[in-house]
Design a protein around this motif. Structure first.
Motif, PDB file in Angstrom:
ATOM      1  N   ASN A  90       2.733  35.159  -7.663  1.00  0.00           N
ATOM      2  CA  ASN A  90       1.792  35.668  -8.648  1.00  0.00           C
ATOM      3  C   ASN A  90       0.491  34.696  -8.649  1.00  0.00           C
ATOM      4  OD1 ASN A  90       3.414  37.725 -10.076  1.00  0.00           O
ATOM      5  ND2 ASN A  90       4.643  35.513 -10.800  1.00  0.00           N
ATOM      6  N   HIS A  91       0.656  33.654  -7.954  1.00  0.00           N
ATOM      7  CA  HIS A  91      -0.264  32.638  -7.999  1.00  0.00           C
ATOM      8  C   HIS A  91      -1.196  33.036  -6.894  1.00  0.00           C
ATOM      9  CE1 HIS A  91       1.483  29.390 -10.560  1.00  0.00           C
ATOM     10  NE2 HIS A  91       2.518  29.958 -10.059  1.00  0.00           N
ATOM     11  N   PRO A  92      -2.668  32.753  -7.102  1.00  0.00           N
ATOM     12  CA  PRO A  92      -3.555  33.060  -6.406  1.00  0.00           C
ATOM     13  C   PRO A  92      -3.756  32.139  -4.915  1.00  0.00           C
ATOM     14  CG  PRO A  92      -4.505  31.998  -8.188  1.00  0.00           C
ATOM     15  CD  PRO A  92      -3.255  32.244  -8.555  1.00  0.00           C
ATOM     16  N   VAL A  93      -3.576  30.695  -5.165  1.00  0.00           N
ATOM     17  CA  VAL A  93      -3.614  29.926  -4.118  1.00  0.00           C
ATOM     18  C   VAL A  93      -2.590  28.691  -4.206  1.00  0.00           C
ATOM     19  CG1 VAL A  93      -6.165  30.023  -3.685  1.00  0.00           C
ATOM     20  CG2 VAL A  93      -5.150  28.500  -5.638  1.00  0.00           C
ATOM     21  N   CYS A  94      -2.405  28.182  -3.021  1.00  0.00           N
ATOM     22  CA  CYS A  94      -1.514  26.832  -2.928  1.00  0.00           C
ATOM     23  C   CYS A  94      -2.283  26.004  -1.923  1.00  0.00           C
ATOM     24  CB  CYS A  94      -0.125  27.104  -2.758  1.00  0.00           C
ATOM     25  SG  CYS A  94       0.048  27.740  -1.086  1.00  0.00           S
ATOM     26  N   LEU A  95      -1.684  24.930  -2.076  1.00  0.00           N
ATOM     27  CA  LEU A  95      -2.364  23.885  -1.007  1.00  0.00           C
ATOM     28  C   LEU A  95      -0.951  23.311  -0.120  1.00  0.00           C
ATOM     29  CD1 LEU A  95      -5.118  22.520  -0.618  1.00  0.00           C
ATOM     30  CD2 LEU A  95      -4.285  20.450  -2.018  1.00  0.00           C
TER      31      LEU A  95
ATOM     32  N   LEU B 103     -11.294  27.791  -6.688  1.00  0.00           N
ATOM     33  CA  LEU B 103      -9.756  27.811  -6.294  1.00  0.00           C
ATOM     34  C   LEU B 103      -9.125  26.645  -5.733  1.00  0.00           C
ATOM     35  CD1 LEU B 103     -10.163  31.387  -4.580  1.00  0.00           C
ATOM     36  CD2 LEU B 103      -8.943  30.848  -6.395  1.00  0.00           C
ATOM     37  N   TYR B 104     -10.010  26.092  -4.948  1.00  0.00           N
ATOM     38  CA  TYR B 104      -9.393  24.568  -4.279  1.00  0.00           C
ATOM     39  C   TYR B 104      -9.129  23.823  -5.228  1.00  0.00           C
ATOM     40  CZ  TYR B 104      -9.462  20.327  -1.810  1.00  0.00           C
ATOM     41  OH  TYR B 104      -9.162  18.895  -1.379  1.00  0.00           O
ATOM     42  N   ALA B 105      -9.575  23.688  -6.557  1.00  0.00           N
ATOM     43  CA  ALA B 105      -9.443  22.493  -7.382  1.00  0.00           C
ATOM     44  C   ALA B 105      -8.335  22.857  -8.163  1.00  0.00           C
ATOM     45  CB  ALA B 105     -10.572  22.791  -8.496  1.00  0.00           C
TER      46      ALA B 105
ATOM     47  N   LEU C  60      -2.477  16.831  -7.948  1.00  0.00           N
ATOM     48  CA  LEU C  60      -3.569  15.960  -7.077  1.00  0.00           C
ATOM     49  C   LEU C  60      -4.698  15.670  -8.135  1.00  0.00           C
ATOM     50  CD1 LEU C  60      -3.067  17.032  -3.627  1.00  0.00           C
ATOM     51  CD2 LEU C  60      -2.359  14.970  -4.569  1.00  0.00           C
ATOM     52  N   PRO C  61      -5.419  14.688  -7.904  1.00  0.00           N
ATOM     53  CA  PRO C  61      -6.694  14.432  -8.891  1.00  0.00           C
ATOM     54  C   PRO C  61      -7.713  15.249  -8.244  1.00  0.00           C
ATOM     55  CG  PRO C  61      -6.347  12.668  -7.678  1.00  0.00           C
ATOM     56  CD  PRO C  61      -5.303  13.412  -7.332  1.00  0.00           C
ATOM     57  N   ILE C  62      -8.760  15.702  -8.995  1.00  0.00           N
ATOM     58  CA  ILE C  62      -9.932  16.497  -8.576  1.00  0.00           C
ATOM     59  C   ILE C  62     -11.334  15.441  -8.499  1.00  0.00           C
ATOM     60  CG2 ILE C  62     -11.754  18.103  -8.923  1.00  0.00           C
ATOM     61  CD1 ILE C  62      -9.416  19.639 -10.599  1.00  0.00           C
ATOM     62  N   ASP C  63     -11.808  15.364  -7.237  1.00  0.00           N
ATOM     63  CA  ASP C  63     -12.806  14.423  -7.176  1.00  0.00           C
ATOM     64  C   ASP C  63     -13.883  14.438  -8.179  1.00  0.00           C
ATOM     65  OD1 ASP C  63     -11.501  13.077  -5.148  1.00  0.00           O
ATOM     66  OD2 ASP C  63     -12.542  14.013  -3.381  1.00  0.00           O
ATOM     67  N   ASN C  64     -14.480  15.638  -8.539  1.00  0.00           N
ATOM     68  CA  ASN C  64     -15.627  15.714  -9.225  1.00  0.00           C
ATOM     69  C   ASN C  64     -15.318  16.845 -10.411  1.00  0.00           C
ATOM     70  OD1 ASN C  64     -17.721  15.902 -10.395  1.00  0.00           O
ATOM     71  ND2 ASN C  64     -19.169  15.834  -8.547  1.00  0.00           N
ATOM     72  N   PRO C  65     -14.560  16.354 -11.623  1.00  0.00           N
ATOM     73  CA  PRO C  65     -14.046  17.424 -12.278  1.00  0.00           C
ATOM     74  C   PRO C  65     -15.471  18.030 -13.232  1.00  0.00           C
ATOM     75  CG  PRO C  65     -13.337  15.289 -12.917  1.00  0.00           C
ATOM     76  CD  PRO C  65     -13.986  14.883 -11.780  1.00  0.00           C
ATOM     77  N   THR C  66     -16.339  17.365 -13.390  1.00  0.00           N
ATOM     78  CA  THR C  66     -17.540  17.852 -14.215  1.00  0.00           C
ATOM     79  C   THR C  66     -17.827  19.023 -13.346  1.00  0.00           C
ATOM     80  OG1 THR C  66     -18.166  15.402 -13.761  1.00  0.00           O
ATOM     81  CG2 THR C  66     -19.252  16.656 -15.689  1.00  0.00           C
TER      82      THR C  66
END
Ligand code: ADP
Length: 626
Positions: A535-540, A599-601, A609-615
């Motif tokens: 169901n999910h669009p992406v994964c890492l 999508l990457y976020a 995992l954290p997101i480097d630039n959430p804003t």
């Protein structure tokens, strides 16, 4: 006479003792007798190893005296004794290890557990005594000292007269209250019962003058009172008794008393080994982990006896680190009394015994695993982490001992399973043991990759402890099957047709992926379609030796060393988002860049995992929405 203050932690403990929230007050006697026995052990040991000390085993005893008039109980031993400095040090502070856990002063229940667990020793006497005097003369010294205290106010130490070596402890009992009848401890039968209950196996005689009514000589009905010294304890150590003469309850009593545990052990293991190195051992698997098991203060080890004489309390050489939760003792005629700590480490006999004990423990754990799964599950919850560390530590040297003892949560069984059990259920075409890592069972269950693989009918092991993946990497394989992190890309469950189809789709998308990679500034090393998502669009997924989970663990450690897993952004080829991306690639490359970043976020968030630039990411989402 100058009063000295107790160390502050000791004061709090004393407070607890004096206000005695601990209901089992009679244990004070066990504690004092146990100290006396330890002190005699030390002197007896000297007598066996130092020719100048001329004493025989039969010279030693512990004496209990009751004085109803003065309300005192006196416990005397002819052990090693204490000098002035030792009196100060030993009775002015309590063991450091206990203090750590007194942060929760209000949680009375916890405090009681702590008392039970550490056995606060000498101080427990304050549960029953309003005043304590300790008169002691160190063996070989000319001077005796008197330590005295009435509780929290402090204590004093002064020079005194004492005609013998050893220690005499005089307790002046508290007044009786409605709740507590301290006078009962002045009753000889009560004391006799307490000694038999708690101190029966002390190897030195515990003697007391007993008043008995006996028939007068030559008379049939006239009685007289006779006072005779009687030995109250049986003196044969429990591990030297014939096994058939000892009940499970006896072993449990010995365990709870000796190791200050408030729960019975989950398993008692006795052995009597004859051979190259003969020894008797009595081992216990505790039913819960002590508070300090995973702290630096925790000391592993088994007590070591040479033919019934205690050589040392905790011989660490007898236990491997991964079994450090075990309690117990070893008694061997083949170990020399004079063995020193340094020699012990090299000693061949000690090594033989340690090896034999290790395999005994392993065997017992295996039989628990096979015969009493519920018990083993509980054991594993308490101590499984040590086993997994054991696999990882020392470059995997001990992995063969431990690999059949570890368990992980299984996606299909929904409980802990062994690797053997996993293998036995593997599908015909499956050549790897699948696992996934995450913070909790629930979170792993929600990972997109897990959903896909479960849907295809495969069993997945969920790794929730940070040591887990390191342990599996150290194992490398189990019965010829390698381990595969399903969040790594090298997982291949597709048929030839499916593979071909995916390959051609990826070929078609190649240029679009390059465009997308540019937008991510090479944050990932590759972007591609996958058919493993439901169901999910992406994964890492990760590539190479460092998994995303390891990146998290290592980067959370307080060192400067940071690592980065090499990752691939995989897009679900069957997801509606694909059409959108394709159309953006044709018509609006800038918008495609924004979608890619979002999508990457998403993929990072799902992996925890954290997101480097959430804003930036939230602005992008808003941008797309409007
Ligand atoms: P623990 O026995 O757990 O070490 P205690 O508070 O009971 O803690 O005793 C503290 C120390 O005081 C002991 O370790 C020992 O060195 C010393 N001690 C206590 N009682 C005696 C005794 N009867 N003879 C000699 N030393 C003693």
């Amino acid at each position: 006479m100058k009063k000295k203050q107790f160390k502050s932690e000791s004061k709090r403990l004393l407070d607890l003792m004096i206000n005695s929230i601990y209901t089992n007050k009679e244990i004070f006697l066990r504690e004092l007798i146990s100290n006396a026995s330890d002190a005699i052990d030390k002197l007896y040991y000297l007598s066996l190893t130092d020719r100048k000390v001329k004493l025989k085993k039969s010279d030693f005893k512990i004496q209990v005296e009751l004085d109803k008039e003065n309300r005192t109980i006196t416990i005397t031993d002819n052990g090693i004794g204490m000098n002035q400095e030792e009196l100060e040090k030993n009775l002015g502070t309590i063991a450091e290890s206990g203090t750590l856990f007194f942060k929760t002063e209000n949680e009375k229940k916890k405090d009681i557990d702590v008392i039970g667990q550490f056995g606060v020793g000498f101080y427990s006497a304050f549960m029953v005594a309003k005043k304590i005097q300790v008169l002691s003369k160190k063996f070989g010294s000319e001077e005796a000292y008197l330590w005295e205290s009435e509780g929290v106010d402090g204590y004093s130490v002064e020079k005194a007269e004492y005609d013998s070596y050893g220690t005499k402890i005089i307790l002046e009992l508290k007044e009786d209250t409605e709740q507590d009848q301290y006078s009962e401890f002045l009753d000889q039968y009560q004391i006799d019962t307490m000694v038999k209950k708690y101190s029966n196996y002390i190897t030195y005689p515990i003697v007391m003058n007993m008043e008995r009514s006996v028939l007068k000589e030559g008379s049939k009905d006239e009685y007289e009172t006779k006072i005779e010294e009687e030995t109250l304890n049986s003196m044969i150590p429990i591990w030297r008794k014939n096994k058939k003469d000892v009940s499970e309850e006896d072993y449990h009593h010995f365990y709870t008393d000796t190791y200050h545990d408030y729960e019975n052990p989950s398993k008692v293991i006795t052995s009597n080994v004859e051979g190259k190195c003969s020894y008797k051992s009595l081992l216990f698997i505790p039913s819960h982990a002590p508070y300090d098991l995973y702290t630096k203060e925790y000391k592993k080890g088994l007590a070591l006896y040479s033919n019934g004489v205690l050589i040392m309390d905790k011989c660490e050489e007898l236990l491997p680190d991964y079994f450090s939760f075990m309690k117990g003792l070893v008694d061997s005629e083949d170990i020399s009394l004079n063995i020193s700590r340094e020699i012990l480490q090299q000693d061949y006999q000690v090594k033989l015994i340690a090896k034999s004990i290790e395999s005994k423990i392993k065997k017992e754990l295996e039989s628990m695993l096979n015969e009493d799964r519920e018990k083993y599950d509980n054991f594993f919850k308490n101590f499984g982490m040590q086993l997994k560390f054991g696999i990882y530590n020392d470059y995997g040297m001990h992995k063969d001992v431990l690999k059949d003892l570890i368990m992980f949560y299984s996606s299909s069984e929904e409980k802990l399973v062994t690797l053997k059990e996993y293998i036995s259920r593997m599908k015909k075409d499956q050549d790897k043991i699948f696992y996934a890592c995450g913070e909790s069972i629930d979170k792993i269950g929600l990972l997109p990759q897990v959903e896909g693989i479960k849907d295809k009918g495969y069993e997945v092991l969920y790794l929730t402890e940070y040591v887990d993946e390191f342990a599996l990497q150290m194992l490398m394989e189990y019965e010829g099957k390698q381990f595969a992190n399903i969040c790594s890309e090298n997982i291949d469950l597709d048929s030839e047709d499916e593979k071909k189809e995916l390959e051609s789709k990826n070929k078609q998308g190649k240029e679009m992926f390059e465009e997308m990679l540019n937008a991510l500034h090479e944050e990932v090393s590759e972007i591609k379609y996958t058919n493993k998502l439901k169901n999910h669009p992406v994964c890492l997924t990760s590539k190479g030796n460092v998994s995303v989970e390891m990146e998290k663990v290592i980067n959370s450690m307080p060192t400067d060393e940071k690592i980065k897993a090499e990752t691939i952004l995989e897009i679900n080829e069957n997801h509606p988002i694909v059409k959108k991306l394709e159309s953006l690639y044709k018509n609006d490359k800038e918008e495609l860049g924004k979608y890619t970043k979002v999508l990457y976020a998403q993929a990072r968030l799902i992996e925890g995992l954290p997101i480097d630039n959430p804003t930036e990411v939230t602005n992008l989402i808003c941008d797309i929405m409007s």
